[in-house]
Design a protein around this motif. Sequence first.
Motif, PDB file in Angstrom:
ATOM      1  N   ASP A  24      -0.355   5.781   4.762  1.00  0.00           N
ATOM      2  CA  ASP A  24      -1.227   5.279   5.818  1.00  0.00           C
ATOM      3  C   ASP A  24      -2.669   5.689   5.516  1.00  0.00           C
ATOM      4  OD1 ASP A  24       0.957   4.280   7.254  1.00  0.00           O
ATOM      5  OD2 ASP A  24       1.347   6.267   8.108  1.00  0.00           O
ATOM      6  N   GLY A  25      -3.584   5.180   6.330  1.00  0.00           N
ATOM      7  CA  GLY A  25      -4.986   5.540   6.128  1.00  0.00           C
ATOM      8  C   GLY A  25      -5.762   4.386   5.527  1.00  0.00           C
ATOM      9  N   ASP A  26      -6.723   4.695   4.705  1.00  0.00           N
ATOM     10  CA  ASP A  26      -7.604   3.682   4.142  1.00  0.00           C
ATOM     11  C   ASP A  26      -6.817   2.657   3.311  1.00  0.00           C
ATOM     12  OD1 ASP A  26     -10.620   3.053   3.471  1.00  0.00           O
ATOM     13  OD2 ASP A  26      -9.482   2.878   1.596  1.00  0.00           O
ATOM     14  N   ALA A  27      -7.025   1.365   3.618  1.00  0.00           N
ATOM     15  CA  ALA A  27      -6.254   0.305   2.972  1.00  0.00           C
ATOM     16  C   ALA A  27      -6.541   0.220   1.468  1.00  0.00           C
ATOM     17  CB  ALA A  27      -6.558  -1.033   3.635  1.00  0.00           C
ATOM     18  N   ALA A  28      -7.817   0.319   1.103  1.00  0.00           N
ATOM     19  CA  ALA A  28      -8.176   0.222  -0.318  1.00  0.00           C
ATOM     20  C   ALA A  28      -7.573   1.378  -1.114  1.00  0.00           C
ATOM     21  CB  ALA A  28      -9.698   0.210  -0.472  1.00  0.00           C
ATOM     22  N   LEU A  29      -7.617   2.573  -0.525  1.00  0.00           N
ATOM     23  CA  LEU A  29      -7.000   3.725  -1.195  1.00  0.00           C
ATOM     24  C   LEU A  29      -5.493   3.519  -1.324  1.00  0.00           C
ATOM     25  CD1 LEU A  29      -7.008   6.575  -2.349  1.00  0.00           C
ATOM     26  CD2 LEU A  29      -6.870   7.448   0.005  1.00  0.00           C
ATOM     27  N   LYS A  38       0.845  -1.191   0.000  1.00  0.00           N
ATOM     28  CA  LYS A  38       0.000   0.000   0.000  1.00  0.00           C
ATOM     29  C   LYS A  38       0.879   1.240   0.000  1.00  0.00           C
ATOM     30  CE  LYS A  38      -3.366  -2.483   2.806  1.00  0.00           C
ATOM     31  NZ  LYS A  38      -2.540  -3.696   2.837  1.00  0.00           N
ATOM     32  N   GLU A  92      -3.853   0.715  -1.578  1.00  0.00           N
ATOM     33  CA  GLU A  92      -3.570  -0.261  -2.637  1.00  0.00           C
ATOM     34  C   GLU A  92      -3.720   0.383  -4.011  1.00  0.00           C
ATOM     35  OE1 GLU A  92      -6.077  -3.613  -1.985  1.00  0.00           O
ATOM     36  OE2 GLU A  92      -5.072  -4.188  -0.127  1.00  0.00           O
ATOM     37  N   THR A  93      -4.756   1.194  -4.165  1.00  0.00           N
ATOM     38  CA  THR A  93      -4.976   1.876  -5.447  1.00  0.00           C
ATOM     39  C   THR A  93      -3.830   2.827  -5.759  1.00  0.00           C
ATOM     40  OG1 THR A  93      -7.364   1.739  -5.168  1.00  0.00           O
ATOM     41  CG2 THR A  93      -6.549   3.410  -6.694  1.00  0.00           C
TER      42      THR A  93
END
Length: 196
Positions: A99-104, A96, A106-107
Amino acid sequence: MVIKVNAIGQTCPIPVIMTKNALKEITDGVVEVSIDNKISKENIEKFAKEMGFSFNTKEENEVFYIEIYKTTSKTLPEISTSNQENNTIIVIASDKMGDGDAALGETLMKGFIYTLTEMETLPKAILFYNKGVFLTASNETTIKDLKILEERGVEILSCGACLNFYHLENNVSVGTITNMYNIIDKQMKASKVIRP
């Protein structure tokens, strides 16, 4: 000559890359980009400005139309196929970005690696360790882009101990396996180390 680029629905960094590739197709003419979000509009305008091209933007029905004017006196630099003199190293310790939202995250990491394939100057090597090794062993999207980078001369190296820890030692799909000595040695000798 006018080239129309339909970037509607595309997200960062695709619209800028589409624009750059269209500008490469012409030596003299206009590239007209259609885009439906303000951030991409501003990114394209900034890119055109940085390249020294004049541009004009208009908006109709929530779609931005950016006309970029390229003349023979302004040309984009050629994509380098040689990496002999560049000693920049990229170090990726996670699957990733940030830090922060995992999906973001990864994107963002997928976008980072894809955008590297479109850069004029490439790093000498990319080092993957800890969860970064998932990008060379189990992520089809990043593996495809990393293979492109490898074909252009970028060394792709994955930490062997990390692959063993995550039971991915038999899944490496791009690059080669390395060790901690080599990971440190590469960074010590690098002129620049980038950590996304």
